[in-house]
Design an enzyme around this catalytic site. Structure first.
Site, PDB file in Angstrom:
ATOM      1  CB  ALA A   1      -0.940  -0.008   1.227  1.00 28.32           C
ATOM      2  CG  HIS A   2      -1.194   4.964   0.824  1.00 27.59           C
ATOM      3  ND1 HIS A   2      -1.125   5.602   2.010  1.00 27.59           N
ATOM      4  CD2 HIS A   2      -2.390   4.524   1.127  1.00 27.59           C
ATOM      5  CE1 HIS A   2      -1.834   5.442   3.021  1.00 27.59           C
ATOM      6  NE2 HIS A   2      -2.764   4.720   2.137  1.00 27.59           N
TER       7      HIS A   2
END
Length: 341
Positions: free
Chosen positions: A241-242
């Site tokens: 994820a980010h």
């Protein structure tokens, strides 16, 4: 491609039990071994296959002593699997000779800098202001967005998608279907309970010698960078994820999910289907066994984790040994209570 056993003995500094004159023509498993083949034996689970193999030669550990005679020549080495893997790499290099040149139709944008001896496959797309290093291979149907940087000797296999502003180091491998730099799962809710996307204006940075498996996704940072450290290897079907930061030489198996803003140290190992919650910090040399659910930080590292919520593996196994016998223990307790009345 073929080798004589005497050549392999010299190459791997092996001790030999058996004939040195046999010619090896192919690599094989112990179970499927045939004359002319060479396999390796390093796991006691395959002891039956070892003694029954029809392979002409087998790499074995240096301290291994066969319990009975075997027709195959035995090459005693420090690490049988590593020696076998080196031969696999040699065969692979012969089969996958580097491609060069430009296939058409393909597209390249404005302001692109290109190193020497690159390959661009048919239907590949290169955006504007991209920097491509030397000896890069970009296979068919690859998308490379604007302002991407790709280091020397990197390979992008068919169907890989590289979003704008991504930075990819040298000697990286991106397998088919991987998506690098996609928008993260970031939303904010309003008073009505509906969702508004938080745009990602950061990017993804892959250091040198990173390998990304097929259909793995690595999200761009909301701001700043999502970072994958040098030499890290990520399997197929992994979600990063980010704003995640992963250190160097970490290995991540298939179907792992890493939530946003988590930091993972160097030399970690994450088993298949491990899940890691967001905003956590795992130190160096953390090993998570398959399907571990990590819900808190282990900053000191040097620990093996199991279970959900994950904790130290030895303690988990001790608890599990009690848990799996819990029904039986309760029955015994109930029987004692009945007999005492």
């Amino acid at each position: 491609m073929q080798w004589t056993i005497s050549e392999l003995v010299e190459r791997f500094d092996a001790s030999l039990l058996g004939s040195a004159n046999t010619v090896i023509t192919h690599l094989c498993t112990l179970e499927e071994g045939k004359p002319g083949g060479i396999g390796f034996f390093s796991n006691s689970k395959y002891v039956t296959a070892f003694y029954q193999t029809n392979a002409s030669a087998v790499f074995v550990p240096k301290d291994f002593k066969p319990a009975t005679s075997i027709a195959a020549a035995l090459l005693s080495v420090e690490n049988p699997y590593e020696c076998f893997a080196m031969l696999i790499e040699e065969v692979h290099q012969e089969r996958m000779a580097s491609k060069r040149g430009i296939e058409f139709p393909s597209y390249i944008g404005e302001g692109v800098t290109v190193g020497e001896n690159i390959y661009r496959g048919a239907f590949s797309y290169i955006g504007d202001h991209v920097s491509i290093g030397k000896h890069v291979q970009i296979y068919s149907h690859v998308y490379v967005g604007d302002y991407v940087t790709i280091g020397d000797h990197t390979i992008l296999y068919s169907g890989a998608k590289i979003a704008p502003y991504t930075v990819i180091g040298s000697r990286c491998i991106i397998h088919s279907g991987a998506v690098i730099g996609s928008a993260g799962f970031g939303f904010i809710t309003n008073a009505a309970g509906t969702y508004k996307r938080i745009q990602a204006i950061g990017n993804v940075v892959l250091a040198d010698e990173v390998e990304i498996g097929s259909n793995t996704t690595i999200d761009a940072a909301t701001i700043d960078k999502t970072i994958i450290g040098k030499g890290t290897k990520i399997d197929n079907l992994v979600q990063v994820a980010h704003n995640v930061q992963i250190g160097k030489h970490t290995a991540i198996a298939a179907q792992v999910g890493i939530s946003g803003s988590t930091k993972i140290g160097d030399y970690c190992k994450l088993g298949g289907q491990t899940g890691i919650a967001g905003h956590l910090h795992l130190g160096d040399y953390v090993t998570a066994l398959g399907r571990a659910g990590i819900t808190r930080s282990f900053k000191k590292g040097h620990i093996t984790l199991s279970g959900t919520p994950a904790f130290e593996s030895k303690k988990f196994l001790s608890c599990y040994a009690r848990f799996k016998n819990l029904a039986q223990l309760l029955e015994k307790r109930n029987d004692r209570e009945k007999s005492s009345k």
